[in-house]
Scaffold this motif. Structure first.
Motif, mmCIF file in Angstrom:
data_model
loop_
_atom_site.group_PDB
_atom_site.id
_atom_site.type_symbol
_atom_site.label_atom_id
_atom_site.label_comp_id
_atom_site.label_asym_id
_atom_site.label_seq_id
_atom_site.Cartn_x
_atom_site.Cartn_y
_atom_site.Cartn_z
ATOM 1 N N TYR A 37 1.012 4.081 -2.849
ATOM 2 C CA TYR A 37 0.798 5.467 -2.446
ATOM 3 C C TYR A 37 1.944 6.350 -2.951
ATOM 4 O O TYR A 37 1.728 7.399 -3.545
ATOM 5 C CB TYR A 37 0.714 5.491 -0.919
ATOM 6 C CG TYR A 37 0.494 6.843 -0.294
ATOM 7 C CD1 TYR A 37 -0.767 7.437 -0.334
ATOM 8 C CD2 TYR A 37 1.524 7.503 0.358
ATOM 9 C CE1 TYR A 37 -0.973 8.667 0.250
ATOM 10 C CE2 TYR A 37 1.322 8.730 0.953
ATOM 11 C CZ TYR A 37 0.073 9.315 0.895
ATOM 12 O OH TYR A 37 -0.135 10.541 1.473
ATOM 13 N N SER A 38 3.159 5.879 -2.766
ATOM 14 C CA SER A 38 4.327 6.632 -3.252
ATOM 15 C C SER A 38 4.317 6.771 -4.757
ATOM 16 O O SER A 38 4.610 7.823 -5.309
ATOM 17 C CB SER A 38 5.620 5.925 -2.844
ATOM 18 O OG SER A 38 5.948 6.223 -1.534
ATOM 19 N N ARG A 46 -9.267 4.051 -10.062
ATOM 20 C CA ARG A 46 -9.008 3.054 -9.037
ATOM 21 C C ARG A 46 -8.878 1.663 -9.650
ATOM 22 O O ARG A 46 -8.007 0.884 -9.309
ATOM 23 C CB ARG A 46 -10.124 3.064 -7.998
ATOM 24 C CG ARG A 46 -9.858 2.045 -6.897
ATOM 25 C CD ARG A 46 -10.959 2.012 -5.895
ATOM 26 N NE ARG A 46 -11.154 3.310 -5.256
ATOM 27 C CZ ARG A 46 -12.262 3.646 -4.606
ATOM 28 N NH1 ARG A 46 -13.264 2.803 -4.537
ATOM 29 N NH2 ARG A 46 -12.377 4.821 -4.040
ATOM 30 N N GLY A 70 6.221 8.545 1.694
ATOM 31 C CA GLY A 70 6.424 7.109 1.529
ATOM 32 C C GLY A 70 7.887 6.735 1.683
ATOM 33 O O GLY A 70 8.239 5.781 2.375
ATOM 34 N N ARG A 92 3.428 12.775 -1.758
ATOM 35 C CA ARG A 92 3.126 11.419 -1.291
ATOM 36 C C ARG A 92 4.376 10.547 -1.324
ATOM 37 O O ARG A 92 4.635 9.774 -0.407
ATOM 38 C CB ARG A 92 2.089 10.787 -2.203
ATOM 39 C CG ARG A 92 0.726 11.368 -2.047
ATOM 40 C CD ARG A 92 -0.211 10.710 -3.026
ATOM 41 N NE ARG A 92 -1.579 11.014 -2.706
ATOM 42 C CZ ARG A 92 -2.614 10.355 -3.207
ATOM 43 N NH1 ARG A 92 -2.407 9.374 -4.054
ATOM 44 N NH2 ARG A 92 -3.834 10.675 -2.875
ATOM 45 N N ARG A 149 7.050 0.125 -5.022
ATOM 46 C CA ARG A 149 7.085 1.467 -5.589
ATOM 47 C C ARG A 149 7.721 1.462 -6.978
ATOM 48 O O ARG A 149 7.150 1.951 -7.939
ATOM 49 C CB ARG A 149 7.858 2.407 -4.660
ATOM 50 C CG ARG A 149 8.031 3.799 -5.208
ATOM 51 C CD ARG A 149 8.894 4.656 -4.293
ATOM 52 N NE ARG A 149 9.134 5.946 -4.913
ATOM 53 C CZ ARG A 149 10.133 6.196 -5.734
ATOM 54 N NH1 ARG A 149 11.001 5.244 -6.029
ATOM 55 N NH2 ARG A 149 10.281 7.385 -6.273
ATOM 56 N N LEU A 186 0.832 -1.210 0.000
ATOM 57 C CA LEU A 186 0.000 0.000 0.000
ATOM 58 C C LEU A 186 0.866 1.259 0.000
ATOM 59 O O LEU A 186 0.600 2.207 -0.747
ATOM 60 C CB LEU A 186 -0.945 -0.003 1.207
ATOM 61 C CG LEU A 186 -2.081 -1.021 1.112
ATOM 62 C CD1 LEU A 186 -2.920 -1.020 2.369
ATOM 63 C CD2 LEU A 186 -2.964 -0.725 -0.102
ATOM 64 N N MET A 187 1.921 1.248 0.816
ATOM 65 C CA MET A 187 2.816 2.411 0.850
ATOM 66 C C MET A 187 3.495 2.607 -0.508
ATOM 67 O O MET A 187 3.679 3.732 -0.965
ATOM 68 C CB MET A 187 3.902 2.235 1.920
ATOM 69 C CG MET A 187 3.428 2.236 3.350
ATOM 70 S SD MET A 187 2.798 3.823 3.915
ATOM 71 C CE MET A 187 4.254 4.812 3.882
ATOM 72 N N THR A 230 1.989 6.836 -6.896
ATOM 73 C CA THR A 230 0.984 7.649 -7.577
ATOM 74 C C THR A 230 1.527 9.038 -7.875
ATOM 75 O O THR A 230 0.954 9.763 -8.670
ATOM 76 C CB THR A 230 -0.290 7.805 -6.736
ATOM 77 O OG1 THR A 230 0.086 8.238 -5.438
ATOM 78 C CG2 THR A 230 -1.051 6.510 -6.655
#
Lengths: 320, 318
Positions: free
Chosen positions: A126-127, A232, A139, A135, A209, A122-123, A129
């Motif tokens: 998140y990074s 999404r 991250g 973000r 990532r 998830l991290m 994106t």
């Protein structure tokens, strides 16, 4: 087709066996090279007061009077036939020791991996994106932090805070097996799982990532966006699935490390796992314990590798 | 005929260092009209096409301009509005069919996904029909196969089936035959042409190959170094090119009849940002004057017949 598979399988079996053999020799040699033996570890300073006859008798008792090659072959023969030897200080069979400690390590590794992979992936997403953006900054800070902070610091912090502030110390009790008292077991597992989970999350996050950043530039992602698929769905269906292979690899490696036992974390949270068993064995020069335990860990690593391969096949239709 | 899409004053540049990539591009596509954009690599034709659907790659941004589709500006519209247009009313097929499909998703599901994104009919029968329409030999087995089990030509057919599924008003084809074998190119070309006629849709075909475009389209837009050099009907472009670059392109086409030596345009196209204030073609042009190097020729003429040149070609070429 069948022949291709069987020849690939055969070469895999050969390479695995060679690796395991190499590890067994290595561990055997290293254990004999470090100064001291079973006698000095039992008698310490008093070893010099022992008479040669006593030493001879003790050597024979500990089984270290025979030539090294014979010692190795004896152990190997035992290991292959399922006799892992004895811990001579207590007389307990290594099989019994391992049967008690391996489940602890396995449970801890499972929890830590679940936490670590979920959090890390998830991290990573998140990074990815916003590469180079805000973000990503947060991250990356998390990733660096989780990599840099040693587990004993994090463990101590958690123990100190929960014990002092909340008077909560599940690890103060004797270790409870999950089938004895599941609730206490889970409480005892919670902190070490979090500590190890964070340690696993860092490399997983970095892998996720970079894999994500690479995948989201691919043509088929543009096709999906061009079809009008929402953001999404593009991210979690198209990009995530195609970024999974490096994440699975990293997870396999981390899980393997965890099965080797997390010595420090097990020590701090007084969990009787593989790490502790191997450490104790080294301290007391319990040759059979260390050799057999390390081999079990190595075999687990191999099994995990095979499972990782199977997961690849499941995920990617191109390598079925 | 009414206007379906108009691109007005479109200017694109790199996000970081603001290097000009596409300079003030204007054109219009009418309903049912078939338009071709021709130009060399780096002339900005693909970027122009991608910007219509807001699919610009990372690092390229739209500095100014409007994209008006069915009377509505869509380049500044919110995500939902853009998603509604994408794949539904404007579809796109891409250059490389080998990488344009998700390798981990079955073909049937990828096509169904396009329908689901717009709450349209995603019945298997409907998808099978679409696959059959583009000449896939056994649609049922294709439906449950993965892209890697197919050749480039077949994958491009799948892409076409996917993009036509929802009967879009406009199909954008970004060099869809460039990555394919010559024999397959012809089939894909015919397929798109046939589908366009059957569905009465507009087509924007992007290519570096003027001869391919000539067979498919009504109107040709010639791009050079990020700008439009010339716009005209196929006949006008071929028989009476005004811009020396267009004339050069036509001159370099292979003509078997005449057995003459192949003519090429000397030199290489410049990067658009290096010629922001002059004619981009000046260094390769036989008719170059001082004016061409000091000021930028604007597009002159009406919407359907215009060119950007200070010294246009005189008289018919052929």
């Amino acid at each position: 087709m069948l022949r291709v598979i069987s020849s690939r399988f055969r070469s895999k079996v050969v390479s695995v066996c060679t690796t395991l053999f190499g590890i067994s020799v290595f561990v055997f040699v290293v254990l004999r090279v470090i100064p001291g033996d079973a006698i000095t570890s039992s008698f310490g300073q008093d070893t010099s007061n022992l008479t040669p006859a006593t030493i001879k008798a003790l050597k024979s008792y500990y089984g270290i009077d025979k030539p090294l090659l014979l010692q190795y072959l004896n152990w190997l023969k035992g290991f292959v036939t399922g006799n892992l030897g004895f811990a001579f200080h207590t007389g307990t069979p290594v099989t019994t020791l391992t049967a008690n400690s391996f489940p602890v390590t396995l449970e801890l590794a499972l929890f830590a991996s679940i936490i670590g992979v979920t959090l890390g992936t998830l991290m990573g997403i998140y990074s990815a994106t916003q590469p180079g953006g805000r973000r990503d900054f947060f991250g990356q800070i998390f990733g660096l932090f989780a990599l840099a902070v040693p587990s004993f610091v994090l463990s101590t912090l958690i123990v100190a805070v929960s014990a002092n502030k909340f008077h909560y110390f599940p690890n103060g009790y004797e270790y409870s097996k999950p089938w004895q008292n599941l609730s206490l077991n889970l409480q005892q597992m919670m902190y070490p799982s979090i500590v190890l989970g964070i340690a696993v999350a860092a490399p997983v996050m970095r892998t996720a990532r970079s894999s994500f950043i690479e995948t989201q530039e691919k043509d088929f992602v543009r096709t999906a966006i061009g079809k009008g698929v929402n953001e999404r769905r593009v991210r979690f269906v198209h990009v995530l699935r195609n970024s999974m292979n490096p994440i699975v690899t990293m997870t396999g490696i981390q899980f393997g490390y965890l099965l080797g036992g997390a010595v420090i974390v097990e020590q701090i949270f007084s969990l009787p796992g593989m790490g502790r068993q191997i450490l104790d064995g080294i301290m007391k020069r319990e040759y059979a314990t260390v050799q057999s335990s390390v081999m079990i860990v190595a075999i687990s690593f191999v099994v995990i590798n095979l499972v990782t391969d199977l997961i690849y096949r499941k995920i990617d239709p191109r390598i079925r | 005929m009414t206007s379906l899409l108009s691109v007005k004053n479109l200017t694109l540049s790199t996000t970081l260092d603001k290097k000009l990539l596409v300079d003030n591009v204007n054109f219009e596509i009418l309903e049912g009209e078939s338009v071709g954009i021709v130009g060399e690599s780096g002339s900005g034709k693909t970027l122009t096409a991608l910007s219509i659907l807001g699919l610009l790659p990372k690092g390229v941004s739209q500095d100014s301009g409007e994209i008006i589709f069915q009377g509505k500006e869509i380049s500044q519209a919110d995500k939902a509005a853009l998603q509604d247009v994408r794949g539904n009313r404007i579809s796109m097929i891409y250059q490389d069919p080998m990488t344009s499909l998700n390798p981990m998703m079955k073909i049937g599901r990828q096509i169904q996904e396009a329908a689901r994104a717009h709450n349209a009919n995603d019945d298997e029968a409907n998808v099978l029909k679409a696959l059959q329409d583009v000449g896939i030999p056994s649609p049922e087995s294709c439906f449950s196969s993965y892209p890697h089990e197919f050749s480039g030509g077949m994958r491009q057919r799948v892409m076409i089936a996917m993009s036509l599924l929802l009967r879009p008003n406009l199909l954008i084809a970004d060099e869809p035959t460039t990555a394919l074998d010559v024999t397959i190119q012809r089939q894909i070309l015919n397929l798109v042409d046939e589908q366009r006629r059957n569905n009465a849709m507009s087509l924007l075909w992007i290519s570096h190959d003027l001869s391919v475009v000539a067979e498919l389209v009504d109107k040709v837009i010639v791009m050079y170094a990020g700008r439009i050099a010339e716009i005209g009907s196929v006949e006008e472009i071929f028989e009476n090119p005004k811009h020396p670059y267009t004339a050069g392109l036509i001159g370099s086409l292979v003509k078997r009849k005449h057995q003459q030596k192949l003519i090429s345009i000397p030199g290489n196209p410049p990067k658009p940002w290096t010629v922001a204030n002059q004619c981009g073609f000046a260094d390769r042009c036989a008719h170059v004057t001082q004016e061409c190097r000091t000021s930028k020729p604007e597009l002159v003429g009406e919407g359907n017949r215009s060119f950007a040149c200070f010294n246009p070609m005189k008289g018919a070429l052929l």
